[in-house]
Enzyme design. Structure first.
Site, PDB file in Angstrom:
ATOM      1  N   GLU A 163       0.847  -1.198   0.000  1.00  0.00           N
ATOM      2  CA  GLU A 163       0.000   0.000   0.000  1.00  0.00           C
ATOM      3  C   GLU A 163       0.880   1.245   0.000  1.00  0.00           C
ATOM      4  O   GLU A 163       1.940   1.271   0.641  1.00  0.00           O
ATOM      5  CB  GLU A 163      -0.898  -0.011   1.236  1.00  0.00           C
TER       6      GLU A 163
ATOM      7  N   ASP B 288       0.196   5.368   0.568  1.00  0.00           N
ATOM      8  CA  ASP B 288      -0.897   6.198   1.083  1.00  0.00           C
ATOM      9  C   ASP B 288      -0.626   7.689   1.041  1.00  0.00           C
ATOM     10  O   ASP B 288       0.426   8.158   1.491  1.00  0.00           O
ATOM     11  CB  ASP B 288      -1.154   5.884   2.564  1.00  0.00           C
TER      12      ASP B 288
ATOM     13  N   GLU C 204      -3.108  10.431   2.949  1.00  0.00           N
ATOM     14  CA  GLU C 204      -4.315  10.639   3.738  1.00  0.00           C
ATOM     15  C   GLU C 204      -4.319  12.085   4.212  1.00  0.00           C
ATOM     16  O   GLU C 204      -3.307  12.582   4.717  1.00  0.00           O
ATOM     17  CB  GLU C 204      -4.380   9.696   4.935  1.00  0.00           C
TER      18      GLU C 204
END
Length: 284
Positions: free
Chosen positions: A98, A100, A102
């Site tokens: 993953e 990311d 955010e």
């Protein structure tokens, strides 16, 4: 005949990794939210919304194994405390990879927190957080992930903010074997998102809305268990990002961001790692 085959292969590889200046109808599916996610303007704009009942999210139709992914976002305006807008690449399963972005909301007049993380084979915990040097709610800004076999580079409006290098020689897994889809979601996380959960979501301000446009994937599409870019010298010639490194100018710009706008780096958190910082921190 050999020359013809080479030309056909080059055309095929170029097609697989071609820049996809996207149409949201063609490239993405709204996956949850019961109508709170919308594709409008003939596929040129996508919006996600959050209210007290539910948030919303979408995912890409394609899976990718390496590429340069760009998306323009305009984040929730005003009092966005408690909300999280997540934009990331991810594979599936307990040992997933993953990458990311955010965006952690905040009370009116306070800056957003941009939270980044990298998971490899199910292990994350590699957080770096930043304040942005502009208001990300008044206009669209471009958030990019360059992912090749040697590094991951996070960029904002073309300015690199973080590099995560392949450190497999140190025994650190690197995301390079699992194809990933692009995901995004807008959801309520007021138990932790804003000032450690001390500031809760003000539902009188709902619905909260984030907007997306100008998706572009110059990337290798994973199809039928194969990617034209994996370990391919041809791919590196067709797609410069496949072997791209940061030049001295880019490195200087990243250092400027990290000096002035980084607010957390797991690689300097000795309280969290009293037995010693993670090994990859020597190179990342």
């Amino acid at each position: 005949m050999a020359g013809t085959k080479t030309i056909v292969f080059l055309l095929f590889a170029s097609f697989i990794a071609i820049a996809s200046a996207g149409n949201f109808y063609k490239d993405f599916d709204i996956t949850w939210g019961d109508g709170r996610g919308k594709i409008i303007n003939n596929g040129q704009l996508l919006t996600l919304s959050l209210d007290k009942t539910s948030g919303s999210g979408f995912q890409s139709k394609n899976e990718y194994l390496f590429g340069k992914i760009d998306m323009q976002l305009k984040l929730v305006r005003g009092n966005s405390a408690g909300t999280v807008t997540a934009y990331y690449l991810s594979s599936q399963g307990a040992s997933h990879d993953e990458i990311d972005f955010e965006f952690l909301g905040n009370v009116s007049g306070q800056p957003y927190t941009l939270h980044t993380n990298v998971f490899s084979q199910g292990k994350g915990g590699r957080e770096q957080q930043f304040r942005l040097w502009f208001d990300p709610t008044t206009d669209f800004h471009t958030y990019s992930i360059l992912w090749n076999p040697q590094r991951i580079i996070f960029s904002v409006d073309g300015t690199p903010i973080r590099e995560f290098k392949n450190s497999e020689y140190m025994g650190i897994p690197f995301p390079k074997n699992q194809p990933m889809r692009i995901y995004s979601s807008l959801w309520n996380a007021d138990d932790w998102a804003t000032q450690g959960g001390r500031v809760k979501t003000d539902w009188s301000k709902a619905p909260f809305t984030a907007s997306y446009r100008n998706f572009n994937a110059n990337a290798c599409v994973w199809s039928k268990g194969k990617s034209s870019c994996k370990s391919s010298s041809v791919a590196s010639k067709i797609n410069p990002w496949f072997t791209q490194e940061m030049d001295s100018t880019s490195q200087a710009r990243m250092k400027w961001v990290q000096k002035n706008y980084m607010i957390y780096n797991y690689c300097t958190d000795r309280q969290r790692f009293p037995q010693g910082l993670p090994k990859e921190c020597r190179v990342n």
